[in-house]
Design an enzyme around this catalytic site. Structure first.
Site, short mmCIF file in Angstrom:
data_model
loop_
_atom_site.label_atom_id
_atom_site.label_comp_id
_atom_site.label_asym_id
_atom_site.label_seq_id
_atom_site.Cartn_x
_atom_site.Cartn_y
_atom_site.Cartn_z
N ARG A 129 0.86 -1.47 -0.02
CA ARG A 129 -0.06 -0.01 -0.10
C ARG A 129 0.76 1.31 0.12
O ARG A 129 0.39 2.43 0.55
CB ARG A 129 -0.79 -0.14 1.28
CG ARG A 129 -2.06 -1.32 1.10
CD ARG A 129 -2.96 -0.76 1.97
NE ARG A 129 -4.30 -2.00 1.69
CZ ARG A 129 -4.31 -3.02 2.39
NH1 ARG A 129 -3.44 -3.27 3.24
NH2 ARG A 129 -5.31 -3.97 1.95
N LYS B 55 3.13 11.46 -11.75
CA LYS B 55 2.41 10.38 -12.58
C LYS B 55 3.30 8.98 -12.97
O LYS B 55 4.51 9.24 -13.40
CB LYS B 55 2.04 11.04 -13.88
CG LYS B 55 1.39 12.23 -14.03
CD LYS B 55 0.98 12.59 -15.47
CE LYS B 55 -0.25 13.87 -15.22
NZ LYS B 55 -0.52 14.20 -16.72
N GLU C 94 10.25 17.81 -24.77
CA GLU C 94 9.53 18.21 -23.71
C GLU C 94 10.07 19.58 -23.17
O GLU C 94 9.39 20.38 -22.58
CB GLU C 94 9.79 17.27 -22.51
CG GLU C 94 8.97 15.86 -22.73
CD GLU C 94 7.20 15.79 -22.62
OE1 GLU C 94 6.70 16.80 -22.46
OE2 GLU C 94 6.78 15.03 -22.81
N LYS D 287 7.50 23.23 -14.17
CA LYS D 287 6.81 22.01 -14.11
C LYS D 287 6.21 21.93 -12.55
O LYS D 287 5.28 21.57 -12.35
CB LYS D 287 7.50 20.79 -14.62
CG LYS D 287 6.66 19.55 -14.18
CD LYS D 287 6.75 18.32 -15.13
CE LYS D 287 5.57 17.54 -14.75
NZ LYS D 287 5.79 16.11 -15.45
N GLU E 175 -4.42 17.24 -11.34
CA GLU E 175 -4.78 17.68 -12.81
C GLU E 175 -6.19 18.04 -12.95
O GLU E 175 -6.86 17.25 -13.86
CB GLU E 175 -4.18 16.62 -13.93
CG GLU E 175 -4.08 17.24 -15.32
CD GLU E 175 -3.55 16.32 -16.07
OE1 GLU E 175 -2.48 15.59 -16.18
OE2 GLU E 175 -4.46 15.76 -17.20
N ARG F 64 -2.69 22.16 -14.59
CA ARG F 64 -1.61 20.98 -14.98
C ARG F 64 -1.91 20.38 -16.40
O ARG F 64 -0.96 19.95 -16.95
CB ARG F 64 -1.67 19.77 -13.90
CG ARG F 64 -0.74 18.72 -14.34
CD ARG F 64 -0.31 17.63 -13.16
NE ARG F 64 0.74 16.91 -13.60
CZ ARG F 64 1.15 16.02 -12.61
NH1 ARG F 64 0.90 15.85 -11.39
NH2 ARG F 64 2.36 14.97 -13.11
N ASN G 257 -0.20 18.87 -21.04
CA ASN G 257 -0.47 18.01 -22.22
C ASN G 257 -0.30 18.49 -23.55
O ASN G 257 -0.78 18.03 -24.31
CB ASN G 257 -1.74 17.42 -21.81
CG ASN G 257 -1.82 16.44 -20.48
OD1 ASN G 257 -0.91 15.93 -20.23
ND2 ASN G 257 -3.05 16.82 -19.89
N HIS H 55 0.28 16.39 -26.58
CA HIS H 55 0.23 15.06 -25.89
C HIS H 55 -1.01 14.22 -26.55
O HIS H 55 -0.95 13.06 -26.75
CB HIS H 55 0.16 14.99 -24.49
CG HIS H 55 1.73 15.18 -23.97
ND1 HIS H 55 2.36 16.30 -24.19
CD2 HIS H 55 2.57 14.42 -23.31
CE1 HIS H 55 3.65 16.11 -23.70
NE2 HIS H 55 3.95 14.98 -23.17
N HIS I 160 0.06 10.97 -28.13
CA HIS I 160 -0.23 9.46 -27.54
C HIS I 160 -0.81 8.86 -28.81
O HIS I 160 -0.86 7.62 -28.58
CB HIS I 160 -1.22 9.60 -26.19
CG HIS I 160 -0.29 10.23 -25.14
ND1 HIS I 160 -1.15 10.45 -23.94
CD2 HIS I 160 1.06 10.19 -24.97
CE1 HIS I 160 -0.16 10.77 -23.28
NE2 HIS I 160 1.00 10.56 -23.73
N HIS J 198 8.50 9.06 -27.69
CA HIS J 198 7.80 9.80 -27.12
C HIS J 198 7.74 11.37 -27.58
O HIS J 198 6.89 12.12 -27.97
CB HIS J 198 7.61 9.89 -25.67
CG HIS J 198 6.57 10.66 -24.92
ND1 HIS J 198 5.20 10.39 -25.17
CD2 HIS J 198 6.71 11.73 -24.02
CE1 HIS J 198 4.63 11.30 -24.34
NE2 HIS J 198 5.54 12.18 -23.66
N1 GLY Z 1 3.86 14.96 -18.37
C1 GLY Z 1 2.65 15.45 -17.82
C2 GLY Z 1 2.62 15.77 -16.48
O1 GLY Z 1 3.25 15.38 -15.78
O2 GLY Z 1 1.46 16.20 -16.14
#
Ligand code: GLY
Length: 360
Positions: free
Chosen positions: A119, A141, A183, A221, A231, A235, A239, A242, A246, A259
């Protein structure tokens, strides 16, 4: 050292030239363990390319580790299970420190495994790629790909300490550096025109990357994630590019395109969409696309790797960030970027235009 509060978690980021040794890591751990307590609780997660970095960290000490195959193909539940099994065999407990040594894939897998092992156990990252340093290692993330969809399953579980030893970048293949640099460009678009200008001074892929560029990207960031850890708002600006990226990664087959290369292509699409919607000033879009091109990324559409347009649209439609059948795209604004939602048939027509493909 940079320090951020993400929800109930604190992340500290250490940017240095050298790979940290165990003494350095022990000194940074909060609350401070004694060295033998730290050593008896270490568990490393590496890939085939980063085992030597874990060796450097450990010196003569031998710590248990799980070594995964490198690459996006490993970002699966099977790898998570391998980590959990190896941790159990090493008798790890909730007090153990899972230390992910690698790029975005290892960080995401190790973080996810740490978030569910007993956990939740302690977690750190030694980030060894530019993608990891500029984006993936900060912000919590974690996760893995499922049913061919990027990061479909995961958790928010920030590393306590993130190490960014710049010496690791000197051995990275060009493709990897290029992947991470996209990025950096994304962050610069979001941050300021001044940051964007800095990236156009010279081609940083041909020169040693200055620590202050990485620090600038991490600072931006960290600030955004501190404001909106889960998010629900700001946040999502991270993206930018993205949703397109993706979909491209999934349509090309996960691992076929890096990526970052997909993100660079996605930012070009976001610029075009923004111009069509009257949100992105044409001049700004041009400037951004020119910069992306100057770093050698493909910006034309359809992307040469998209042979099956239907799969491509399916991937866009199944984007995991889709809410109530609305798709959210982030497009550059007069400064930074803004979210736009697409839901009507007319919106989708605009998308087909941006992607320059016919719906089958
Ligand atoms: N890679 C985008 C974020 O961390 O929100």
């Amino acid at each position: 050292m940079l320090q951020f509060n993400f929800g109930e978690y604190t992340t500290r980021v250490f940017i240095s030239r050298e790979i940290p040794g165990l003494d350095k890591i022990a000194a940074d751990v909060d609350p401070q363990p004694d060295s033998s307590e730290l050593k008896s609780n270490l568990f490393f997660i590496c890939d085939e390319n980063t085992g030597y970095i874990a060796d450097k960290i450990c010196g003569s000490f031998i710590a248990p580790r799980c070594v995964l195959k490198s690459g996006e193909e490993s970002k699966t539940w099977d790898s998570v299970e391998l980590i959990l099994e190896a941790a159990r065999k090493a008798s790890c407990g909730r007090d153990s420190y899972f230390i992910g040594v690698g790029g975005g894939v290892i960080g995401d897998l190790a973080g996810f495994a740490a978030s569910i092992y007993m956990r939740g156990c302690r977690f750190m990252i030694v980030s060894t790629t530019l993608l990891g340093m500029t984006d993936a290692s900060v912000g919590g993330k974690t996760g893995f790909n499922l049913s061919g969809i990027k990061n479909l399953a995961g958790s928010f579980y920030p590393a306590r300490n993130v190490y960014m030893p710049l010496e690791c970048l000197s051995t990275l293949p060009e493709k990897e550096l290029k992947s991470g640099f996209a990025e950096m460009i994304k962050t610069a678009i979001l941050d300021s025109d001044d940051f964007l200008e800095q990236l156009s001074i010279k081609n940083y892929l041909d020169h040693e990357l200055p620590a202050d560029l990485i620090e600038r990207a991490v600072t931006y960031k960290g600030a955004i994630v501190s404001e909106d850890f889960r998010e629900s708002g700001r946040r999502m600006l991270l993206n930018l590019g993205h949703t397109f990226a993706h979909a491209l990664e999934s349509a090309a087959g996960l691992g076929e395109i890096s990526h970052g290369e997909a993100v660079a292509w996605g930012i070009a699409r976001a610029c075009e969409l923004g111009v069509m919607l009257g949100i992105t000033p044409a001049q700004r879009a041009e400037k951004i696309i020119k910069l992306i091109k100057s770093y050698g990324y493909i910006v034309s559409s359809p992307h040469p790797l998209v042979s099956d347009t239907e799969a491509f649209f399916n991937a866009i439609k199944s984007d995991k960030k889709k809410k109530n059948a609305k798709l959210t795209f982030i497009v550059p604004g007069t400064e930074s970027a803004v979210p736009v939602t697409m839901e009507t048939e007319n919106d989708f027509k605009l998308l087909y235009k941006v992607l320059n493909v016919q719906k089958t």
